[in-house]
Structures are given as structure tokens and as C-alpha cells.
Design a protein around this motif. Structure first.
Motif: not given
Length: 818
Positions: A291-292, A297-299, A302-303, A285, A306, A287-289
Motif C-alpha cells: 500500500q505504501n 496510507e496503511t489501512d 492492518i495497523s 507487513r 498488527d 500488505s502495508a508495504k
């Protein structure tokens, strides 16, 4: 060691069990999924034990011992020939494969200390703890301590509980000698040795009697007192994210050399798993944050990760789901370093084709050697090459499955083809390491695991695919046994090729034993042009009194329609009864006298029918079945018989009964009489008998013939009689009421009946299996054995002098050039 228990220096006790492998065609999706489901359930039960070890290793097949057992069934007059050809079989297989092996499957489980003597009183538990502590201190000091056999008694209850769990997968505890050999095996992988000798000289102190040289990169050199060689550990580094159909244990068996596959696994505690999942979830999360925040966009990875973690967190909440940490290695050997490394690279390529990444460690070979010894644990220090899955992932490795089919003791008939793609039959044979053996008289011997008591064998398939070749190979093998055998050859092929072989000066010089054996074959040619053969199949002459009337009716009804002619039919039946009575009184009469009686009848219509029947029976093939009783019938006393029929006009397999010509009807009548002769041939409980009926579909072309064939098959149920039914069609065999009458089946391709063939052979009628049949080479078939196991095999005769006697078509010079 004590029986199947092993005590390590650290005080751990491991129990080892052998798992009886299941033979499952890889393309039978339902069976494959059923096996994996069973293993998922087993692994759920196994997680209460902390550590376990799965081992598949290539055990020596011990051909010599198996053939010694087979020699016990050989006839006294073929002992020398059988001994020679069994020795040649062993020699040729070893030349081709090196050491002939079969895969053995072992499961080791560490018994937990808290499971020991759970019903003991407090004092007993304290003493057990004190004993364990003392052992630990002694080991830390480097001293040795003798362990009495009574020490292992305290594990009896835990071992019994484990035995119940192992029963889920047909696990059986190893014996003491097997236990010592399994431990010794790790030090003599790939080295020349005899399993029986290693067991006979079993000693715990001799287990490690091997010098291990780790100085060469990527390999270890082993030196025992008898041989030396190289081994290499190929480590599985990465599986695909979705481990479905990984099939590690099964796929590596298809390699053209023997391999060992080991997995060491350890159960992770729920608390540790939950903590690691929470940490990983936060990392994803964050890493996603990040990137955002920078506008990306979230890779997708990663999605996806998750989402996988969320699913896993839900699964871990269930009591029966645990995470496992495990390592997997594939171990190869070679007589030279180069051969060993070449094989290791072939393993890497094979695994890569499955989407699995593998490595050949340069400097860690020795540490891997010790890590995968029985009783060794994997621990937190083993971070490299560690896999982390739930039980489902480990079940997907497809442990405890092989492609075995046939008998453990028997004659060599070919090779298993694991549904691989090959350019021709020779390539399919050359790629296989799985020889197929077959014994023709095991179905009714009450052997554990067999699914049938019928000794009968069905050989079916389209013309030219190899069914006659296989039938003749089996006939020669059976002729070596203490068995009375009969081959019905309507096409008169066998004598031609046997004579050709016997006249060959090279064969006579180099293979005198084979020529002598062929000379013992008793050929009988039923040629209606030869008066000596007239009446050889006359029911009044060769059948018991109780069976004569029915068979005479059957023969005559092929050439005369009695429907609507009650007076003629009644007179006909009365004539049979009269002739039967005359025969019983010792008069020389035969079926032709039935015609004479009708000709002398007072009724004109009966006389006309008699005159007609006389003209029909007086010439052609019917003279074989209808005569005056002055000639002898076929003998039942010779041991090896080949009955040929000259000038038979056989209809085609797809011809309807209504379309049969007059000559074809007469030929059918001869075949029915032959069928009844075969039934009588095998009707002696005091001897083992086998009958081969080529073009057997002739018997089942109409209801009358089906009745004869059904009686023949019934003989084998209570008598040691095997019927080899060689036909182009499986339709009759597929009838529900007869489905258990054939204990063994060989099915060559028949394009018009593929779906029926697959069902009969216990294969799914899938498009993939249809394509598999379509892609079969001449000489390949499906083989279903006494245990109801099915495999695709490539038939092979190892001896050129035999193969020359089986040919059905002589190659022209142009064909050889092509």
C-alpha cells in the motif's frame, strides 16, 4: 461408560462433571467480572488437557416430583385442596411453557494418555501402551471388544487430579445414570420424555435408539420410540474483535424457548501458535508495504491487526496463556420443521443484537450433530466456523451462570425478569421461561449453600406497587401447610375481598375446595365499639407474668409523659406490681386496675394522674389494651387467624414521632400490644408458626416499638417461627446489627430509598440499577433468597379465584374503559 468416564472407539477417555451454576445479576459488574476472572484461572489450569466440551442444556424440571415432596409439608385438613392446586400449577405452567426446564451445565475433559499411572513401573507402562495399541487395532478392524470395569482403574489418579481442578468451579462428577442420560439426551432433544424414566431404563446400548432423518435442509428430524420432532444447529460464525461481554451462554437463556449451547475446544501448541503469528505478521507487513509503495496510507484494519498480534506475541510468551481453537453452536428444537426454523432465526437475531454473526447451515446439520456428541474431537479438518482466542475469550462466554432465585421445592410465586425492556407486566411475564418457587420454611433446615438461618421475610416498597398482593399470596400458600399462621390486617382489607369471593356464585360452583378453605379462616375484628373486644390485648390478661410489667409501661407511656414526675412514676410501677400479684392469686383483674390503684392513692398528684389516665383509657381504641380482665384475650389455638383492627388512626410512614396526634399515639399502643401477641403466638417450639404484620413500620416508628419488633424476630432464630414484616421502608432492616435477621427479602420500588434498597438486596447502587428500579411495573420487585441470590421477578398468581381475594382497589367502570 463407567461412572463419569466415557471410553470412545478411538481409545480416548473423557471425564464429565456437572457445574453448579452461579446466580449473578447481570448488572452487578463486580460479580460478573469476578466470575469471569475465576473462569480465566480455571481455563489456564485446564489447558494441560488437550480437548474439552462445554454444554448447557435445558433439563426437564420434573415438577411432578418436586410437588410430591412439597405435599409432605401440607396440613392434613388441606391435603385435597393442596393436591388440586399443585396439579393445576403444573398443568398451567406446562400449557404456557411446554416442558418446564432449567439449564444444566456440563463440562467434559479428555484425559491425556501421558497422565495415566504416572507412578507405575516401566513394565506397567509398556503393558498400558500395548493395551492401547491393541484396542486401536481392534477398532480399525471393526471388531467389538468388551472393556472390563478394571480398565478404568488406571485412570483413577488422573481423574482425582482433574477433580481438584474442577473444584475451582464447583464441578461434581456425574453419576453413571446421569452419564448415560447426558449421552442419550443428544438423541432425544426436544422429544417428549421423562428424565426419571430414561434413567430408570438406562442402557448404554439404547443411547442411540433414535432414527435421524437429514433429508430436509437446515434441520434434522428425530424419531424415537415415543415421539418425533425437529432440531437445528445454529453455528456461531463471527464474534466481535473484542469479545468482552459476549455472554453467549447467559444471553441465550433469555430466549422465549429452551435452547442448548455447546462449545468444543482444543488447545493449540505454543510452537504452532508462534509459527502462525509470525506468518500472519509477515503477511500484514507485506500488505502495508504494498500500500505504501503505491502511495496509499496503511489501512487502519492492518495497523490494528498488527498491533493485536504484537500484544498476543507478548502474551504467548507467558506460561499460562494458550491459544484455543473452538466451535460454538446453539441448538433449537420444534415439533414441526417450521417451528424449528422460526426459532433458529430468532437465535440468529438475538445473537446479531449482541454483535455476533451466526449461520443456519443447510447441508451440514448431520455432521454437526455427530461433531457435538460427547467424546467427539474437533480437528484440523474442521476449518469452518472455527474461533481462535486465548482463554480470556472463552471465559467471556459466561458459562455456568443463570438467573435462578428461590427454592428448588416450593410454591410458584412468579417469573424471573432478566432486566429486559418490556411494555407492561404481562409482556414481562410472557417473555420469561424461568418460574420462581418459594418454600417459607427452609432457612433453618441446614441446607447446603444457604447463607442464613433466619426464616423471617421482609416485604417492602411504596404504596400501590404490589407488596400486599404478594403478602396475601404467600399467606394463602402457607395456610395450606402444617403451620399455624396469623395475619395482622390493620386496614381491614382481607375480610372484605375474601367475603366478596366467597359470595360469588361462580366461584362457589367452580371452586368449592377454595371456598371451603376460606371458610376455615378465623377472623377476629378488634373493634373498640364492641364491648366483647375490650381487653382482648390486655397485657395483664394475655401475657406471662414476667412480661406484663414492661408491656403495661409501654402502653401507658404512649398517652402519658412520666418524665420529671418521679413520685407519679413510682406509684404507677407499684400499682402494676400489685395488680400482677392479684392476677397471680387468681383474681379477675386487668390493666384498668392499675388506674384504679392510682386513683385510690394517698398522694394527690398520683390521684390526678390516675383520673387523667382513666379518662384517656375509658373510651376509644385503648379499651382493647386496658380493661378490667373480665373478657377473654385473643386465642392462641386456632390454626389460621386474621386479626383486624377497626377505627385505628395510623400515622403516615414519613410522619415524625413527635408529630403524632393523641389518637395516633393510642393506635401505636395497640400495635405494640399486637406485636407482643405475635411474639407469644410463635413462642412454641413444638409447632411451626408464621405471622404476617401489615403496616409493620408502625412497630419501628419509635425506640419502644423497635424493642418489641426485635424480640419478635429473635423468636424465629431458635423456633420454627417466620415473621413476615410488611412495610414501606427498609431503613430499619439496613441497620448493621440487624442485617442478618431477615433471611428473605422482597423489595418493591421505593423512590426515596432506591440506593438503600439496592444495597440491602446485594445489588450495586449504579445508575443502571437505579433506572431499573424506576422502570419496574406494579407487581415487580427484587427478590433475595436464602442463598443470598438476587433477581428481579414479576409476581403472578395463577388462579383467578385467588387473585380476587387479594385485590386492594376495586376498579371502576371508567378505569376498565381506560
Amino acid at each position: 461408560m463407567q461412572e463419569n468416564l466415557l471410553l470412545t472407539r478411538t481409545g480416548d477417555v473423557w471425564a464429565y462433571h456437572r457445574v453448579k451454576p452461579k446466580s449473578i445479576p447481570k448488572q452487578n459488574d463486580k460479580e460478573v467480572e469476578g466470575h469471569k476472572k475465576r473462569w480465566r484461572e480455571f481455563l489456564q489450569e485446564l489447558t494441560k488437557y488437550q480437548d474439552f466440551h462445554f454444554m448447557m442444556y435445558p433439563q426437564e424440571y420434573q415438577l411432578n416430583e418436586r410437588f410430591e415432596h412439597l405435599q409432605q409439608d401440607v396440613a392434613w385438613d388441606t391435603e385435597t385442596m393442596a393436591a388440586y392446586y399443585l396439579g393445576e400449577t403444573e398443568s398451567l405452567l406446562e400449557q404456557r411453557l411446554g416442558t418446564v426446564t432449567k439449564n444444566d451445565f456440563i463440562v467434559g475433559v479428555r484425559l491425556k494418555a501421558d497422565m495415566i499411572r504416572v507412578d507405575a513401573d516401566m513394565k506397567g507402562n509398556v503393558l498400558a501402551m500395548f493395551s492401547t495399541a491393541t484396542d486401536t487395532i481392534v477398532n480399525l478392524l471393526g471388531w467389538e471388544q468388551d472393556v472390563t470395569t478394571s480398565f478404568f482403574d488406571q485412570f483413577a489418579e488422573a481423574e482425582n487430579e482433574l477433580n481438584d481442578t474442577m473444584a475451582m468451579i464447583d464441578g461434581v462428577p456425574l453419576t453413571q445414570d446421569e452419564m448415560i442420560y447426558v449421552n442419550r439426551y443428544h438423541f432425544i432433544r426436544g422429544l417428549d420424555h421423562q428424565v426419571s424414566d430414561e434413567m430408570a431404563n438406562a442402557s448404554r446400548k439404547a443411547v442411540t435408539n433414535t432414527l435421524i432423518d437429514p433429508t430436509s435442509p437446515s434441520v434434522l428430524k428425530l424419531n424415537s420410540d415415543e415421539d418425533d420432532g425437529y432440531i437445528s444447529f445454529v453455528v456461531v460464525d463471527e464474534f466481535p474483535r473484542n469479545m468482552a461481554d459476549s455472554d453467549l451462554f447467559y444471553e441465550t437463556q433469555a430466549l422465549p424457548f429452551p435452547v442448548e449451547v455447546d462449545i468444543k475446544a482444543q488447545v493449540e501448541s505454543k510452537a504452532q501458535t508462534k509459527m502462525k503469528l509470525n506468518v500472519k505478521k509477515r503477511q500484514l507487513r507485506e500488505s502495508a508495504k504494498e500500500q505504501n509503495m503505491v502511495g496509499d496510507e496503511t489501512d487502519a484494519s492492518i495497523s490494528e491487526s498488527d498491533q493485536m498480534i504484537r500484544y498476543l506475541q507478548d502474551d504467548i510468551k507467558k506460561d499460562d496463556v494458550h491459544m484455543l481453537n473452538w466451535m460454538a453452536v446453539v441448538i433449537v428444537d420444534g415439533t414441526t420443521k417450521k417451528e424449528c426454523l422460526t426459532r433458529a432465526k430468532m437465535v440468529k437475531r438475538r445473537l446479531k443484537s449482541m454483535g455476533v454473526v451466526a449461520r443456519i447451515p443447510v447441508a451440514d446439520q448431520l455432521s454437526l450433530f455427530y461433531k457435538f456428541l460427547p467424546g467427539e474431537l474437533i480437528d484440523v479438518k474442521d476449518r469452518n466456523w472455527m474461533q481462535k482466542t486465548a482463554q480470556d475469550g472463552l471465559a467471556e462466554c459466561f458459562f455456568g451462570v443463570n438467573a435462578a432465585v428461590g427454592s428448588n421445592v416450593g410454591f410458584f410465586i412468579g417469573w424471573i425478569d432478566r432486566f429486559e425492556q418490556h411494555k407492561d407486566l404481562d409482556a414481562a411475564i410472557g417473555a420469561s421461561r424461568d418460574p420462581v418457587f418459594f418454600h417459607p420454611f427452609l432457612a433453618n433446615q441446614q441446607i447446603k449453600g444457604t447463607k442464613t438461618k433466619s426464616p423471617h421475610v421482609l416485604i417492602t416498597g411504596d404504596t400501590g406497587n404490589g407488596k400486599s398482593f404478594l403478602a396475601k399470596l404467600l399467606f394463602i400458600y402457607i395456610s395450606l401447610l402444617n403451620v399455624k399462621c396469623l395475619y395482622i390486617d390493620p386496614k381491614k382489607e382481607l375480610r372484605k375481598w375474601i367475603r366478596k369471593v366467597m359470595k360469588n356464585p361462580d366461584v362457589r360452583r367452580d371452586f368449592p375446595l377454595f371456598v371451603e378453605h376460606l371458610e376455615t379462616f378465623h377472623f377476629i375484628t378488634l373493634d373498640p365499639e364492641d364491648q366483647a373486644n375490650w381487653g382482648a390485648l390486655d397485657p395483664i390478661v394475655f401475657l406471662p407474668s414476667t412480661q406484663q410489667k414492661e408491656m403495661v409501661q409501654m402502653i401507658f407511656e404512649q398517652v402519658y409523659d412520666f418524665k420529671g414526675k418521679d413520685d407519679v412514676h413510682t406509684a404507677f410501677l407499684q400499682s402494676i406490681t400489685k395488680v400482677k400479684e392479684q392476677r397471680e392469686k387468681g383474681m379477675t383483674v386487668g390493666s384498668m386496675h392499675v388506674v384504679y390503684e392510682m386513683q385510690d392513692h394517698e398522694d394527690v398528684s398520683v390521684q390526678k394522674a390516675g383520673n387523667f389516665l382513666y379518662e384517656v383509657m375509658a373510651d376509644g381504641v385503648m379499651r382493647l389494651c386496658v380493661h378490667d380482665g373480665s373478657n377473654h384475650a385473643l386465642s392462641l389455638n386456632k390454626r389460621i387467624n386474621i386479626v383486624e383492627i377497626e377505627n385505628l388512626d395510623l400515622p403516615e410512614v414519613n410522619d415524625s414521632y413527635e408529630s403524632y396526634t393523641s389518637e395516633q399515639m393510642k393506635s401505636s399502643a395497640v400495635m405494640y400490644a399486637l406485636g407482643r401477641y405475635c411474639e407469644l403466638f410463635g413462642n412454641n417450639k413444638e409447632e411451626r408458626t408464621a405471622e404476617f404484620i401489615d403496616e409493620a413500620w408502625m412497630l419501628t416508628a419509635n425506640p419502644t416499638g423497635k424493642k418489641v419488633e426485635k424480640k419478635m424476630r429473635r423468636v424465629g432464630r431458635s423456633y420454627s417461627n417466620a415473621l413476615y414484616f410488611i412495610s414501606q421502608s427498609t431503613k430499619d432492616a439496613l441497620r448493621e446489627e440487624e442485617s442478618n435477621n431477615f433471611g428473605v427479602a422482597f423489595a418493591f420500588d421505593e423512590p426515596t430509598e432506591r440506593e438503600d434498597v439496592l444495597k440491602w438486596m446485594n445489588m450495586e447502587a449504579s445508575e443502571e440499577n437505579m433506572d431499573m428500579l424506576d422502570g419496574m411495573f406494579q407487581g415487580q420487585c427484587l427478590f433475595k433468597d436464602y442463598y443470598r441470590r438476587t433477581a428481579k421477578i414479576s409476581v403472578e398468581c395463577l388462579f383467578d379465584e385467588w387473585a380476587g381475594a387479594f385485590e386492594t382497589v376495586e376498579a371502576s367502570a371508567v378505569a376498565s374503559a381506560e
